[in-house]
Design a protein around this motif. Structure first.
Motif, PDB file in Angstrom:
ATOM      1  N   MET A  14       0.939  -1.300   0.377  1.00  0.00           N
ATOM      2  CA  MET A  14       0.461   0.294  -0.079  1.00  0.00           C
ATOM      3  C   MET A  14       0.841   1.672  -0.421  1.00  0.00           C
ATOM      4  N   LYS A  15       0.878   1.974  -0.742  1.00  0.00           N
ATOM      5  CA  LYS A  15       1.484   2.660  -1.159  1.00  0.00           C
ATOM      6  C   LYS A  15       1.139   4.531   0.263  1.00  0.00           C
ATOM      7  N   ARG A  16       2.518   5.385   0.936  1.00  0.00           N
ATOM      8  CA  ARG A  16       1.469   6.097   1.709  1.00  0.00           C
ATOM      9  C   ARG A  16       1.746   7.416   1.573  1.00  0.00           C
ATOM     10  N   GLY A  17       0.948   8.384   1.884  1.00  0.00           N
ATOM     11  CA  GLY A  17       0.698   9.784   1.126  1.00  0.00           C
ATOM     12  C   GLY A  17       1.054   9.974   2.511  1.00  0.00           C
ATOM     13  N   LEU A  18       1.164  11.131   2.124  1.00  0.00           N
ATOM     14  CA  LEU A  18       1.974  12.313   3.379  1.00  0.00           C
ATOM     15  C   LEU A  18       1.217  13.660   3.078  1.00  0.00           C
ATOM     16  N   LEU A  19       0.119  13.893   3.952  1.00  0.00           N
ATOM     17  CA  LEU A  19      -0.526  15.768   3.176  1.00  0.00           C
ATOM     18  C   LEU A  19      -0.665  16.216   4.318  1.00  0.00           C
ATOM     19  N   LEU A  20      -0.003  17.213   3.621  1.00  0.00           N
ATOM     20  CA  LEU A  20       0.988  18.864   5.062  1.00  0.00           C
ATOM     21  C   LEU A  20      -0.405  19.863   4.539  1.00  0.00           C
ATOM     22  N   ASP A  25      12.457  10.714   1.307  1.00  0.00           N
ATOM     23  CA  ASP A  25      11.819   9.642   1.263  1.00  0.00           C
ATOM     24  C   ASP A  25      11.151   9.955  -0.320  1.00  0.00           C
ATOM     25  N   PRO A  26      11.588   9.273  -1.071  1.00  0.00           N
ATOM     26  CA  PRO A  26      11.124   9.543  -2.281  1.00  0.00           C
ATOM     27  C   PRO A  26       9.805   8.168  -2.777  1.00  0.00           C
ATOM     28  N   SER A  27       9.292   7.757  -1.837  1.00  0.00           N
ATOM     29  CA  SER A  27       8.697   6.734  -1.722  1.00  0.00           C
ATOM     30  C   SER A  27       7.814   6.991  -1.257  1.00  0.00           C
ATOM     31  N   VAL A  28       7.801   7.843  -0.992  1.00  0.00           N
ATOM     32  CA  VAL A  28       5.924   8.615   0.324  1.00  0.00           C
ATOM     33  C   VAL A  28       6.247   9.829  -0.893  1.00  0.00           C
ATOM     34  N   ALA A  29       4.507   9.201  -1.132  1.00  0.00           N
ATOM     35  CA  ALA A  29       3.820  10.298  -1.784  1.00  0.00           C
ATOM     36  C   ALA A  29       3.330  11.748  -1.303  1.00  0.00           C
ATOM     37  N   VAL A  30       3.990  12.974  -0.868  1.00  0.00           N
ATOM     38  CA  VAL A  30       3.392  14.384  -0.877  1.00  0.00           C
ATOM     39  C   VAL A  30       2.847  15.628  -1.429  1.00  0.00           C
ATOM     40  N   ALA A  31       1.974  15.510  -0.806  1.00  0.00           N
ATOM     41  CA  ALA A  31       0.585  17.450  -1.299  1.00  0.00           C
ATOM     42  C   ALA A  31       0.980  17.824  -0.185  1.00  0.00           C
ATOM     43  N   LEU A  32       0.706  19.147  -0.616  1.00  0.00           N
ATOM     44  CA  LEU A  32       1.093  20.734   0.217  1.00  0.00           C
ATOM     45  C   LEU A  32      -0.901  20.992  -0.223  1.00  0.00           C
ATOM     46  N   SER A  33      -1.270  21.281   1.642  1.00  0.00           N
ATOM     47  CA  SER A  33      -2.332  21.660   1.116  1.00  0.00           C
ATOM     48  C   SER A  33      -2.943  22.915   2.259  1.00  0.00           C
ATOM     49  N   TYR A  34      -3.235  23.829   1.309  1.00  0.00           N
ATOM     50  CA  TYR A  34      -3.733  25.474   2.920  1.00  0.00           C
ATOM     51  C   TYR A  34      -5.814  24.901   2.782  1.00  0.00           C
ATOM     52  N   LEU A  35      -5.688  25.842   4.217  1.00  0.00           N
ATOM     53  CA  LEU A  35      -6.925  25.857   4.745  1.00  0.00           C
ATOM     54  C   LEU A  35      -7.930  27.328   4.066  1.00  0.00           C
ATOM     55  N   THR A  87      -4.333  27.444  -2.924  1.00  0.00           N
ATOM     56  CA  THR A  87      -4.607  25.986  -4.033  1.00  0.00           C
ATOM     57  C   THR A  87      -3.616  25.113  -3.625  1.00  0.00           C
ATOM     58  N   PRO A  88      -3.822  23.873  -3.868  1.00  0.00           N
ATOM     59  CA  PRO A  88      -4.984  22.993  -3.413  1.00  0.00           C
ATOM     60  C   PRO A  88      -5.644  22.590  -1.948  1.00  0.00           C
ATOM     61  N   GLY A  89      -6.887  22.967  -1.810  1.00  0.00           N
ATOM     62  CA  GLY A  89      -7.377  22.859  -0.923  1.00  0.00           C
ATOM     63  C   GLY A  89      -7.158  21.113   0.186  1.00  0.00           C
ATOM     64  N   LEU A  90      -7.314  20.752   1.255  1.00  0.00           N
ATOM     65  CA  LEU A  90      -6.627  19.507   1.867  1.00  0.00           C
ATOM     66  C   LEU A  90      -7.808  18.081   0.587  1.00  0.00           C
ATOM     67  N   VAL A  91      -8.901  18.878   0.591  1.00  0.00           N
ATOM     68  CA  VAL A  91      -9.467  18.019   0.143  1.00  0.00           C
ATOM     69  C   VAL A  91      -9.380  17.188  -1.201  1.00  0.00           C
ATOM     70  N   ASP A  92      -9.070  18.771  -2.180  1.00  0.00           N
ATOM     71  CA  ASP A  92      -7.941  18.115  -3.387  1.00  0.00           C
ATOM     72  C   ASP A  92      -7.087  17.883  -3.534  1.00  0.00           C
ATOM     73  N   ALA A  93      -6.360  18.085  -2.278  1.00  0.00           N
ATOM     74  CA  ALA A  93      -4.314  17.741  -2.378  1.00  0.00           C
ATOM     75  C   ALA A  93      -5.010  16.460  -1.652  1.00  0.00           C
ATOM     76  N   GLY A  94      -5.930  15.574  -1.356  1.00  0.00           N
ATOM     77  CA  GLY A  94      -6.232  14.228  -0.181  1.00  0.00           C
ATOM     78  C   GLY A  94      -7.082  13.354  -1.711  1.00  0.00           C
ATOM     79  N   ALA A  95      -7.760  13.671  -2.253  1.00  0.00           N
ATOM     80  CA  ALA A  95      -7.639  13.226  -3.735  1.00  0.00           C
ATOM     81  C   ALA A  95      -6.749  13.041  -4.754  1.00  0.00           C
ATOM     82  N   ALA A  96      -5.765  14.247  -4.680  1.00  0.00           N
ATOM     83  CA  ALA A  96      -4.844  13.531  -5.683  1.00  0.00           C
ATOM     84  C   ALA A  96      -4.054  12.995  -5.618  1.00  0.00           C
ATOM     85  N   LEU A  97      -4.108  11.910  -3.543  1.00  0.00           N
ATOM     86  CA  LEU A  97      -2.549  11.861  -3.354  1.00  0.00           C
ATOM     87  C   LEU A  97      -4.162  10.099  -3.877  1.00  0.00           C
TER      88      LEU A  97
END
Length: 126
Positions: free
Chosen positions: A1-7, A32-42, A46-56
């Motif tokens: 299972m691929k791990r994501g990190l949503l900042l 750690d290139p094996s972790v998919a990382v996305a940065l989001s904002y309140l 953009t992107p917001g948390l929900v959109d960045a989460g969907a991208a992961l």
């Protein structure tokens, strides 16, 4: 299972405000290139948390840790973030969404800030 990190950061009207957060995301990806990382904002950015989460999720992440890049668990972390987490869970129920404590509550971060505060600073340097 691929791990994501949503900042997750607050956001601001001035795009320069995001530079340190973008640097954090770059450093995490490099460490750690094996972790998919996305940065989001309140708000404001953009992107917001929900959109960045969907991208992961679209990248195949089955587990996503959400890390609030806030110094403490104020109103945004205690009130706004749980609502956004429920939206993510509702939209992607097969994904394990894990909410981590605000980064400013981590002892290593507090220690790093204390050490930075103790370093002499040249008043001529901005």
């Amino acid at each position: 299972m691929k791990r994501g990190l949503l900042l997750f950061a607050h956001g601001a009207r001035d795009p320069r405000w995001a530079l340190p957060f973008e640097d954090i995301a770059r450093r995490v990806r490099a460490a750690d290139p094996s972790v998919a990382v996305a940065l989001s904002y309140l708000e404001f950015m953009t992107p917001g948390l929900v959109d960045a989460g969907a991208a992961l999720v679209a990248q195949g992440c089955g587990r996503v840790e959400v890390l609030p890049l806030f110094l403490g668990a104020g109103g945004h972390v205690r009130k706004d973030l749980p609502i956004l987490m429920e939206q993510l869970r509702g939209a992607h129920p097969a994904v394990a969404w894990v909410l981590r404590p605000a980064i400013g509550e981590d002892d290593a971060v507090v220690e790093a800030m204390a050490q930075c505060a103790l370093r002499p600073h040249d008043a001529a340097t901005p």
